[in-house]
Design a protein around this motif. Sequence first.
Motif, mmCIF file in Angstrom:
data_model
loop_
_atom_site.group_PDB
_atom_site.id
_atom_site.type_symbol
_atom_site.label_atom_id
_atom_site.label_comp_id
_atom_site.label_asym_id
_atom_site.label_seq_id
_atom_site.Cartn_x
_atom_site.Cartn_y
_atom_site.Cartn_z
ATOM 1 N N ALA A 149 0.841 -1.193 0.000
ATOM 2 C CA ALA A 149 0.000 0.000 0.000
ATOM 3 C C ALA A 149 0.876 1.244 0.000
ATOM 4 C CB ALA A 149 -0.910 0.009 1.233
ATOM 5 N N PRO A 150 0.352 2.365 -0.517
ATOM 6 C CA PRO A 150 1.123 3.620 -0.471
ATOM 7 C C PRO A 150 1.314 4.092 0.958
ATOM 8 C CG PRO A 150 -1.111 4.007 -1.252
ATOM 9 C CD PRO A 150 -0.956 2.534 -1.171
ATOM 10 N N GLU A 151 2.226 5.014 1.153
ATOM 11 C CA GLU A 151 2.526 5.485 2.510
ATOM 12 C C GLU A 151 1.371 6.279 3.101
ATOM 13 O OE1 GLU A 151 5.883 8.162 4.877
ATOM 14 O OE2 GLU A 151 6.239 7.510 2.814
ATOM 15 N N ASN A 152 0.708 7.119 2.299
ATOM 16 C CA ASN A 152 -0.381 7.964 2.791
ATOM 17 C C ASN A 152 -1.667 7.662 2.020
ATOM 18 O OD1 ASN A 152 1.299 9.591 4.587
ATOM 19 N ND2 ASN A 152 2.170 10.446 2.715
ATOM 20 N N ARG A 202 -8.265 -2.590 -4.446
ATOM 21 C CA ARG A 202 -7.663 -3.899 -4.159
ATOM 22 C C ARG A 202 -8.708 -4.809 -3.538
ATOM 23 N NH1 ARG A 202 -2.337 -2.556 -2.541
ATOM 24 N NH2 ARG A 202 -1.326 -1.553 -4.313
ATOM 25 N N ASN A 203 -8.860 -5.998 -4.083
ATOM 26 C CA ASN A 203 -9.614 -7.010 -3.361
ATOM 27 C C ASN A 203 -8.684 -7.631 -2.319
ATOM 28 O OD1 ASN A 203 -12.010 -6.610 -4.742
ATOM 29 N ND2 ASN A 203 -11.471 -8.056 -6.354
ATOM 30 N N ALA A 233 -6.979 -6.275 8.251
ATOM 31 C CA ALA A 233 -6.409 -5.516 9.377
ATOM 32 C C ALA A 233 -5.202 -4.693 8.928
ATOM 33 C CB ALA A 233 -6.014 -6.466 10.510
ATOM 34 N N GLY A 234 -4.424 -5.234 8.019
ATOM 35 C CA GLY A 234 -3.258 -4.506 7.520
ATOM 36 C C GLY A 234 -3.634 -3.219 6.816
ATOM 37 N N TYR A 235 -4.733 -3.248 6.035
ATOM 38 C CA TYR A 235 -5.191 -2.033 5.350
ATOM 39 C C TYR A 235 -5.682 -0.992 6.349
ATOM 40 C CZ TYR A 235 -4.855 -4.351 0.823
ATOM 41 O OH TYR A 235 -4.380 -4.977 -0.305
#
Length: 374
Positions: free
Chosen positions: A198-201, A262-263, A270-272
């Motif tokens: 995922a991107p940083e922000n 993103r699927n 939880a990570g997202y």
Amino acid sequence: MTRILLDPEIFITQEFGGISRYYTEVYDALENNPEIQVICPILYTDNIHFNESSLLENSYQKRKSILVKCSQLFRGYLPRKLKKKSKTEAICILEKQEFDVFVPTYYDPYFLPYIKNKPFVLTVHDMIHELYPHYFTNDKITVPNKKLLIEKAARIITVSENTKRDLLRIYPDTPASKIDIVYLAPSINTEAPIEIEAPENYILFVGNRTIYKNFIFFLKAVLPILKSRKDLFILCAGGNGFNEEENQLINESGVKDQLIQRNFKDSELAGYYKKAICFVFPSEYEGFGIPILEAMACGCPVVLTKNSSFPEVAGDAGIYFELNNASELKEKLITLLDDTRIRQEYKLKGLVQSGKFSWKITADKCLKIYQSVV
């Protein structure tokens, strides 16, 4: 011992989703209770929540283990027949009266001719079909079926005070005394060490984006922020790829590269949440809103509308804006983006708020209601 006959309907029709998750979580929590026997006559299901739960191991599935195994071996042609046979099995148990209380998992009244004088407890998850009929013009059966079951149920569970109020306003002849409020809970595993790309922000949007979920409103509201902050992204987790209307708006916006879809697997969600600056939930209406608690449990600040059931769920840990007020949403987001102290404050509030809800509490309250009608 209380024998609970759990209707297979939602597990036949839904591959995943909030309602089937609710029933699997409740009955998993009740699994080791010696006071009850759960009878769940399912011979085949694609439902991921059921298949990951202990419901598959209950005595009914064990007695029918050969059919269950065959359904998995011969997926080419057996599933459809076995799904239908699951309902036939339920009707057989209903006719034999081999249960104490019946729990329908959706609003199909197929069981009424067979239940005789045994009670059933209906859970009403929301009143969205009645409140927003323009979103469901092709659905002609849910509202009349739900109304019929509300009238005939021994007791009714609603998942929020707001849903109870909506039900009583729409069906004022329903005795308020037969409605119990039982809150839901988050199911997310916050300890899962899953790495996500995922991107940083980024600002997070989770799940279905259509109709009352209000994604187009959200996207239009945040476009000015994206244009002024080229290092900021909107990440949409789940809900499948952008549709034609969304793509048209994205392509015309000038910030196409800042929109990501993103699927995900359940274990990745939880990570997202954990990496997001905040989670935005602009939905017009929800019966409860489990994603609110999921985000909070992961330490992710939540920006949401101050309507429907949301204040009950989020309490003082939510960052609220007026429904469909783009300027207020934009203002709240800019404040969060610019002030790490406020983000930290709402992260801590959210952790406290989400800790007030658990499936054990939900299951215990449901069981008391089931036993009260026997």
